[in-house]
Design a protein around this motif. Structure first.
Motif, PDB file in Angstrom:
ATOM      1  N   GLY A   1     -37.807   8.837  -9.920  1.00  0.00           N
ATOM      2  CA  GLY A   1     -36.699   9.069  -9.008  1.00  0.00           C
ATOM      3  C   GLY A   1     -35.513   8.199  -9.350  1.00  0.00           C
ATOM      4  N   GLU A   2     -34.775   7.800  -8.319  1.00  0.00           N
ATOM      5  CA  GLU A   2     -33.560   7.011  -8.499  1.00  0.00           C
ATOM      6  C   GLU A   2     -33.783   5.570  -8.051  1.00  0.00           C
ATOM      7  OE1 GLU A   2     -30.403   9.006  -6.426  1.00  0.00           O
ATOM      8  OE2 GLU A   2     -30.555  10.782  -7.700  1.00  0.00           O
ATOM      9  N   MET A   3     -33.500   4.628  -8.954  1.00  0.00           N
ATOM     10  CA  MET A   3     -33.590   3.198  -8.621  1.00  0.00           C
ATOM     11  C   MET A   3     -32.194   2.735  -8.229  1.00  0.00           C
ATOM     12  SD  MET A   3     -36.219   1.566 -11.476  1.00  0.00           S
ATOM     13  CE  MET A   3     -35.228   0.117 -11.582  1.00  0.00           C
ATOM     14  N   ASP A   4     -31.998   2.538  -6.927  1.00  0.00           N
ATOM     15  CA  ASP A   4     -30.682   2.139  -6.451  1.00  0.00           C
ATOM     16  C   ASP A   4     -30.814   1.107  -5.342  1.00  0.00           C
ATOM     17  OD1 ASP A   4     -31.417   3.600  -4.166  1.00  0.00           O
ATOM     18  OD2 ASP A   4     -30.272   5.364  -4.770  1.00  0.00           O
ATOM     19  N   LEU A   5     -29.722   0.822  -4.679  1.00  0.00           N
ATOM     20  CA  LEU A   5     -29.698  -0.202  -3.634  1.00  0.00           C
ATOM     21  C   LEU A   5     -30.726   0.064  -2.538  1.00  0.00           C
ATOM     22  CD1 LEU A   5     -28.244  -2.751  -2.611  1.00  0.00           C
ATOM     23  CD2 LEU A   5     -26.634  -1.249  -1.431  1.00  0.00           C
ATOM     24  N   VAL A   6     -30.968   1.318  -2.240  1.00  0.00           N
ATOM     25  CA  VAL A   6     -31.898   1.684  -1.168  1.00  0.00           C
ATOM     26  C   VAL A   6     -33.351   1.604  -1.630  1.00  0.00           C
ATOM     27  CG1 VAL A   6     -32.619   3.578   0.355  1.00  0.00           C
ATOM     28  CG2 VAL A   6     -30.184   3.140  -0.025  1.00  0.00           C
ATOM     29  N   THR A   7     -33.623   2.042  -2.866  1.00  0.00           N
ATOM     30  CA  THR A   7     -35.011   2.167  -3.319  1.00  0.00           C
ATOM     31  C   THR A   7     -35.543   0.957  -4.092  1.00  0.00           C
ATOM     32  OG1 THR A   7     -34.311   3.301  -5.341  1.00  0.00           O
ATOM     33  CG2 THR A   7     -34.813   4.684  -3.427  1.00  0.00           C
ATOM     34  N   SER A   8     -34.668   0.187  -4.720  1.00  0.00           N
ATOM     35  CA  SER A   8     -35.112  -0.941  -5.546  1.00  0.00           C
ATOM     36  C   SER A   8     -35.980  -1.955  -4.806  1.00  0.00           C
ATOM     37  CB  SER A   8     -33.913  -1.634  -6.187  1.00  0.00           C
ATOM     38  OG  SER A   8     -33.318  -0.771  -7.119  1.00  0.00           O
TER      39      SER A   8
ATOM     40  N   GLY B   1     -40.009   8.190 -15.623  1.00  0.00           N
ATOM     41  CA  GLY B   1     -39.642   9.178 -14.622  1.00  0.00           C
ATOM     42  C   GLY B   1     -38.402   8.814 -13.825  1.00  0.00           C
ATOM     43  N   VAL B   2     -37.728   7.725 -14.200  1.00  0.00           N
ATOM     44  CA  VAL B   2     -36.528   7.300 -13.481  1.00  0.00           C
ATOM     45  C   VAL B   2     -35.324   8.071 -14.029  1.00  0.00           C
ATOM     46  CG1 VAL B   2     -34.990   5.357 -12.976  1.00  0.00           C
ATOM     47  CG2 VAL B   2     -37.477   5.026 -12.988  1.00  0.00           C
ATOM     48  N   VAL B   3     -34.591   8.732 -13.134  1.00  0.00           N
ATOM     49  CA  VAL B   3     -33.449   9.552 -13.555  1.00  0.00           C
ATOM     50  C   VAL B   3     -32.113   8.857 -13.333  1.00  0.00           C
ATOM     51  CG1 VAL B   3     -34.688  11.726 -13.244  1.00  0.00           C
ATOM     52  CG2 VAL B   3     -33.380  10.766 -11.339  1.00  0.00           C
ATOM     53  N   PHE B   4     -32.110   7.765 -12.557  1.00  0.00           N
ATOM     54  CA  PHE B   4     -30.879   7.021 -12.287  1.00  0.00           C
ATOM     55  C   PHE B   4     -31.244   5.583 -11.989  1.00  0.00           C
ATOM     56  CE2 PHE B   4     -27.874   5.172  -9.276  1.00  0.00           C
ATOM     57  CZ  PHE B   4     -26.691   5.313  -9.973  1.00  0.00           C
ATOM     58  N   CYS B   5     -30.429   4.654 -12.487  1.00  0.00           N
ATOM     59  CA  CYS B   5     -30.647   3.231 -12.226  1.00  0.00           C
ATOM     60  C   CYS B   5     -29.296   2.551 -12.108  1.00  0.00           C
ATOM     61  CB  CYS B   5     -31.467   2.609 -13.356  1.00  0.00           C
ATOM     62  SG  CYS B   5     -31.803   0.850 -13.141  1.00  0.00           S
ATOM     63  N   ASP B   6     -29.048   1.913 -10.955  1.00  0.00           N
ATOM     64  CA  ASP B   6     -27.797   1.170 -10.791  1.00  0.00           C
ATOM     65  C   ASP B   6     -28.062  -0.321 -10.974  1.00  0.00           C
ATOM     66  OD1 ASP B   6     -28.863   0.230  -8.386  1.00  0.00           O
ATOM     67  OD2 ASP B   6     -27.455   1.320  -7.111  1.00  0.00           O
ATOM     68  N   SER B   7     -27.064  -1.135 -10.670  1.00  0.00           N
ATOM     69  CA  SER B   7     -27.184  -2.576 -10.904  1.00  0.00           C
ATOM     70  C   SER B   7     -28.302  -3.217 -10.083  1.00  0.00           C
ATOM     71  CB  SER B   7     -25.862  -3.275 -10.612  1.00  0.00           C
ATOM     72  OG  SER B   7     -25.470  -3.060  -9.277  1.00  0.00           O
ATOM     73  N   SER B   8     -28.589  -2.682  -8.906  1.00  0.00           N
ATOM     74  CA  SER B   8     -29.685  -3.259  -8.117  1.00  0.00           C
ATOM     75  C   SER B   8     -31.029  -2.986  -8.783  1.00  0.00           C
ATOM     76  CB  SER B   8     -29.665  -2.746  -6.679  1.00  0.00           C
ATOM     77  OG  SER B   8     -29.761  -1.340  -6.651  1.00  0.00           O
ATOM     78  N   GLY B   9     -31.174  -1.841  -9.419  1.00  0.00           N
ATOM     79  CA  GLY B   9     -32.392  -1.542 -10.174  1.00  0.00           C
ATOM     80  C   GLY B   9     -32.547  -2.465 -11.365  1.00  0.00           C
ATOM     81  N   VAL B  10     -31.444  -2.686 -12.091  1.00  0.00           N
ATOM     82  CA  VAL B  10     -31.463  -3.611 -13.221  1.00  0.00           C
ATOM     83  C   VAL B  10     -31.809  -5.012 -12.725  1.00  0.00           C
ATOM     84  CG1 VAL B  10     -30.079  -4.700 -15.036  1.00  0.00           C
ATOM     85  CG2 VAL B  10     -29.847  -2.244 -14.586  1.00  0.00           C
ATOM     86  N   GLY B  11     -31.263  -5.387 -11.571  1.00  0.00           N
ATOM     87  CA  GLY B  11     -31.569  -6.696 -10.993  1.00  0.00           C
ATOM     88  C   GLY B  11     -33.040  -6.877 -10.713  1.00  0.00           C
ATOM     89  N   VAL B  12     -33.694  -5.831 -10.229  1.00  0.00           N
ATOM     90  CA  VAL B  12     -35.137  -5.896  -9.961  1.00  0.00           C
ATOM     91  C   VAL B  12     -35.903  -6.066 -11.273  1.00  0.00           C
ATOM     92  CG1 VAL B  12     -37.145  -4.589  -9.156  1.00  0.00           C
ATOM     93  CG2 VAL B  12     -35.073  -4.673  -7.766  1.00  0.00           C
TER      94      VAL B  12
ATOM     95  N   LEU C   1     -29.738  -0.320 -19.723  1.00  0.00           N
ATOM     96  CA  LEU C   1     -30.116  -1.663 -20.190  1.00  0.00           C
ATOM     97  C   LEU C   1     -29.431  -2.007 -21.509  1.00  0.00           C
ATOM     98  CD1 LEU C   1     -33.933  -1.759 -19.334  1.00  0.00           C
ATOM     99  CD2 LEU C   1     -32.034  -2.725 -18.025  1.00  0.00           C
ATOM    100  N   ALA C   2     -29.327  -1.021 -22.411  1.00  0.00           N
ATOM    101  CA  ALA C   2     -28.660  -1.248 -23.692  1.00  0.00           C
ATOM    102  C   ALA C   2     -27.171  -1.519 -23.480  1.00  0.00           C
ATOM    103  CB  ALA C   2     -28.867  -0.056 -24.620  1.00  0.00           C
ATOM    104  N   ALA C   3     -26.529  -0.751 -22.611  1.00  0.00           N
ATOM    105  CA  ALA C   3     -25.096  -0.917 -22.353  1.00  0.00           C
ATOM    106  C   ALA C   3     -24.795  -2.292 -21.754  1.00  0.00           C
ATOM    107  CB  ALA C   3     -24.596   0.188 -21.428  1.00  0.00           C
ATOM    108  N   LEU C   4     -25.699  -2.803 -20.942  1.00  0.00           N
ATOM    109  CA  LEU C   4     -25.511  -4.114 -20.317  1.00  0.00           C
ATOM    110  C   LEU C   4     -25.918  -5.266 -21.235  1.00  0.00           C
ATOM    111  CD1 LEU C   4     -26.786  -3.298 -16.725  1.00  0.00           C
ATOM    112  CD2 LEU C   4     -24.412  -3.647 -17.448  1.00  0.00           C
ATOM    113  N   GLY C   5     -26.522  -4.934 -22.376  1.00  0.00           N
ATOM    114  CA  GLY C   5     -26.933  -5.962 -23.324  1.00  0.00           C
ATOM    115  C   GLY C   5     -28.193  -6.706 -22.926  1.00  0.00           C
ATOM    116  N   VAL C   6     -28.994  -6.134 -22.026  1.00  0.00           N
ATOM    117  CA  VAL C   6     -30.204  -6.828 -21.579  1.00  0.00           C
ATOM    118  C   VAL C   6     -31.498  -6.153 -22.048  1.00  0.00           C
ATOM    119  CG1 VAL C   6     -29.091  -7.870 -19.572  1.00  0.00           C
ATOM    120  CG2 VAL C   6     -30.217  -5.650 -19.328  1.00  0.00           C
ATOM    121  N   ARG C   7     -31.395  -5.029 -22.746  1.00  0.00           N
ATOM    122  CA  ARG C   7     -32.606  -4.331 -23.189  1.00  0.00           C
ATOM    123  C   ARG C   7     -33.456  -5.241 -24.076  1.00  0.00           C
ATOM    124  NH1 ARG C   7     -34.995  -1.409 -27.081  1.00  0.00           N
ATOM    125  NH2 ARG C   7     -36.120   0.482 -26.501  1.00  0.00           N
TER     126      ARG C   7
END
Length: 134
Positions: A22-29, A53-64, A103-109
């Motif tokens: 699903g979507e990893m965002d502020l609500v679901t992370s 299976g993750v179709v979307f990930c925002d900064s809160s998902g990356v933070g987790v 993750l690649a775009a943010l340089g953390v992959r």
């Protein structure tokens, strides 16, 4: 149309495997963060996060994900991610490749031990005696 977020768990020997979809965002992370903490509280020190299976990930998902890496390092555990490559045989983006690109775009992959599937993620690697020693 929103995609339902789900975290299911499995065990493969010493490895706890959390399948995320699903979507990893502020609500679901926070749910993923909670499931990771539950696994560690149960004594699991080898963790695979299957993000295929993750179709979307925002900064809160990356933070987790970064917080999970920090947690696993603090308890001398191991963390591996399952991230599909950007493309598949059909030529289009693979489902779940979004997280890989973020993750690649943010340089953390590079901070993560990334695999294509559960089989390769749980396979022993040379020098594995020092978990997350980097």
């Amino acid at each position: 149309m929103a995609v339902a977020f789900e975290v299911t768990d499995g065990r493969h020997g010493e490895w706890a495997v959390l399948h995320v979809s699903g979507e990893m965002d502020l609500v679901t992370s926070p749910l993923l963060r909670q499931r990771v903490h539950e696994a560690v509280a149960e004594g699991r020190r080898s963790l695979v996060l299957d993000l295929s299976g993750v179709v979307f990930c925002d900064s809160s998902g990356v933070g987790v994900l970064i917080a999970t890496r920090r947690l696993m390092r603090s308890c001398r555990g191991r963390l591996r991610l399952i991230l599909p490559a950007d493309g598949h045989a059909g030529g289009g983006p693979a489902e779940g490749a979004h997280v890989n690109r973020v993750l690649a775009a943010l340089g953390v992959r590079r901070l993560f031990d990334v695999h294509q599937d559960v089989t390769s993620a749980i396979a022993p690697e040379p020098g594995e005696a020092d978990p997350l020693s980097a």
